[in-house]
Design a protein around this motif. Structure first.
Motif, short mmCIF file in Angstrom:
data_model
loop_
_atom_site.label_atom_id
_atom_site.label_comp_id
_atom_site.label_asym_id
_atom_site.label_seq_id
_atom_site.Cartn_x
_atom_site.Cartn_y
_atom_site.Cartn_z
N ASN A 21 0.81 -1.22 0.00
CA ASN A 21 0.00 0.00 0.00
C ASN A 21 0.85 1.27 0.00
N ASN A 22 2.16 1.11 -0.33
CA ASN A 22 3.08 2.26 -0.41
C ASN A 22 3.21 3.01 0.92
N GLN A 23 2.97 2.33 2.03
CA GLN A 23 3.10 2.95 3.34
C GLN A 23 4.16 2.27 4.20
N ALA A 24 4.83 1.27 3.64
CA ALA A 24 5.83 0.54 4.42
C ALA A 24 7.13 1.33 4.58
N GLN A 25 7.42 2.24 3.66
CA GLN A 25 8.67 2.99 3.68
C GLN A 25 8.45 4.35 4.31
N SER A 26 9.17 4.61 5.42
CA SER A 26 9.04 5.89 6.13
C SER A 26 10.02 6.93 5.65
N ARG B 115 22.97 15.35 -0.31
CA ARG B 115 23.67 16.63 -0.13
C ARG B 115 24.71 16.55 0.98
N GLN B 116 24.49 15.67 1.93
CA GLN B 116 25.45 15.49 3.02
C GLN B 116 26.59 14.56 2.63
N GLY B 117 26.53 14.01 1.40
CA GLY B 117 27.62 13.17 0.91
C GLY B 117 27.45 11.70 1.19
N ALA B 118 26.23 11.24 1.44
CA ALA B 118 26.00 9.82 1.70
C ALA B 118 26.24 9.01 0.43
N THR B 119 26.85 7.84 0.56
CA THR B 119 27.10 6.98 -0.58
C THR B 119 25.83 6.23 -0.96
N GLY B 120 25.86 5.61 -2.11
CA GLY B 120 24.71 4.84 -2.55
C GLY B 120 24.41 3.68 -1.63
N ASN B 121 25.45 2.99 -1.13
CA ASN B 121 25.23 1.87 -0.23
C ASN B 121 24.59 2.32 1.08
N GLU B 122 24.99 3.49 1.56
CA GLU B 122 24.40 4.01 2.79
C GLU B 122 22.91 4.34 2.60
N ILE B 123 22.55 4.84 1.42
CA ILE B 123 21.14 5.11 1.14
C ILE B 123 20.35 3.82 1.08
N VAL B 124 20.92 2.79 0.48
CA VAL B 124 20.24 1.49 0.40
C VAL B 124 20.02 0.92 1.81
N GLU B 125 21.04 1.00 2.66
CA GLU B 125 20.89 0.50 4.03
C GLU B 125 19.87 1.30 4.81
N ALA B 126 19.79 2.61 4.56
CA ALA B 126 18.79 3.43 5.23
C ALA B 126 17.38 3.06 4.78
N LEU B 127 17.22 2.76 3.50
CA LEU B 127 15.91 2.33 3.00
C LEU B 127 15.49 1.01 3.63
#
Length: 453
Positions: free
Chosen positions: A109-114, A125-137
């Motif tokens: 229902n597109n509500q699982a991701q906060s 903008r803070q310089g996060a890498t792609g892997n860090e974004i994936v882990e955050a997701l």
């Protein structure tokens, strides 16, 4: 990078890229295939970002790169997968049969991701890498822990391709080039599959020090594959009907050196057939005229080469044309040119000794008409092989060869290839496969009372 840069021609390490070489870039495990020529100013566009290909110069073929977020702009960085992570994935795959989780309770229902899009932009903008974004997701997903391990791997791979795309640096040779064209634009190579190409070379007995006659109407792929197998020995005669040679732009992607390029020659079918009944004086006169015509054609082609590159990009051929040359600054590095006009010495040698094998890849021409003219140019007991996408033209050709008693050992082969997905607990044939790889009749030229050449 300077210590890895190769010197001049003979000292180039074929396992390491150099400035001016052609490469095959595999983006996100086959999602997109791009041919490019490396230089200091060449670029690659992934999504809406443009990246410089300079970091790829001096790296071994097979290297993996990943998009990283820099302070000023994203860039390609060498990526080495961690060994521990691979071991964990392998162990988890072996335990896949024992887990009891399933995805029946998960509601999409597109509500699982906060984590919102603004949050992701702030991380960039803070310089996060792609892997860090994936882990955050993954950490902010309410349903990730409830998914099966197989679903978790699919989710991680999907996000990695979007936020941390990877580029595999592949060496262009006959197999990788054929696979890339067959996957993206199969009609440009006459739907010639990689297993069919290998069988074509084997049936024609292409070996070192051979003189191979090739009629190539599939963009130069067969000519390049033959020259690659010869490895700088023997010769390849790329013949053609009429007065205009067929395009063979694919051969530029093989990274051939000058020695191999000098072995790739061109001569029309009319000239090869006519030379059988000419004297040496007539051959010399005809060669002088052909040389003057070829020099005039070269001057004309120089003025339209840039226009041809632009036209090919307009025809949807961006992924398979070195488009980076258009955005290259400074001196452009060009590959050695193959396919020069055959000199009279080579033509005279072919007349006296005959060709050692024949390969025909002309799906748009009548196979029997071609074989009837080209087979007498072979020496006796020389093998030949023909490729065609359909069976009926080849059946007619084989029937006529038997009636004329021009060949023996005739056989018609249909190559068959099936690709399997091999993973723990889920090994099966791939769902989308090529139905047919075409047909190859082959045989050996025989001597008969009617074959007087």
């Amino acid at each position: 990078m300077s210590e890895n840069k190769p010197e001049s021609g003979p000292t180039v390490n074929p396992r390491v890229t150099w400035e001016g070489c052609s490469v095959l870039l595999d983006i996100n495990d086959g999602d997109r295939l791009v041919f490019a020529r490396l230089s200091a100013g060449s670029t690659l566009k992934i999504g809406n970002k443009t990246f410089s290909l300079q970091p790829l110069i001096g790296c071994p073929f097979g290297s993996l790169f990943q998009v990283e977020s820099g302070k000023e702009k994203p860039y390609l960085s060498r990526f080495i997968p961690p060994t521990e992570e691979n071991n964990v994935q392998d162990e988890g795959g072996c335990q896949l049969q024992e887990e009891s989780r399933d995805n029946r309770a998960i509601i999409d229902n597109n509500q699982a991701q906060s984590l919102t899009g603004d949050d992701i932009d702030a991380m960039r903008r803070q310089g996060a890498t792609g892997n860090e974004i994936v882990e955050a997701l993954i950490a902010n997903s309410a349903t990730f822990d409830k998914k099966t391990q197989f679903s978790q791997e699919k989710y991680r791979l999907k996000k990695q391709k979007k936020y941390a795309p990877r580029v595999l640096l592949r060496r262009p040779f006959s197999r990788s080039i054929c696979e890339a064209y067959f996957k993206k634009y199969p009609a440009r190579i006459g739907f010639l599959r990689v297993d069919t190409l290998s069988l074509l070379l084997s049936m024609a007995n292409v070996t070192a020090n051979s003189d191979v006659l090739v009629l190539d109407m599939v963009g130069g792929l067969v000519t390049g594959a033959v020259a690659e197998r010869l490895g700088g020995s023997g010769s390849v005669c790329n013949t053609y009907l009429g007065g205009t040679p067929y395009p063979m732009e694919i051969i530029r992607m093989f990274n051939f050196n000058n020695e191999i390029c000098k072995r790739v020659l061109r001569c029309s079918v009319n000239d090869l057939c006519a030379v059988q009944n000419e004297t040496s004086e007539q051959v010399s006169q005809r060669e002088d005229v052909c040389t003057m015509e070829s020099q005039s054609d070269e001057k004309t082609s120089l003025s339209v080469s840039t226009e041809e590159v632009h036209l090919s990009s307009k025809n949807g051929f961006l992924d398979l044309v070195p488009e980076n040359e258009l955005s290259t600054t400074g001196k452009t590095c060009k590959a050695p040119k193959a396919g020069e006009k055959a000199p009279k010495e080579a033509i005279q040698s072919w007349k006296e000794n005959g060709f050692s094998s024949l390969i025909i890849a002309a799906p748009e021409q009548d196979a029997w008409i071609l074989v009837k003219d080209l087979l007498p140019l072979l020496t006796y007991s020389a093998p030949f092989a023909i490729y065609h996408q359909y069976l009926q033209p080849l059946a007619k050709c084989m029937h006529n060869l038997q009636l004329e008693k021009m060949a023996i050992g005739l056989q018609l082969s249909e190559p068959w290839l099936r690709e399997y997905q091999v993973l723990p607990s889920r090994t099966h044939p791939c769902m989308q496969m090529s139905g047919s790889g075409g047909y190859i009749p082959s045989g050996t030229r025989a001597y008969s009372n009617t074959s007087q050449s």
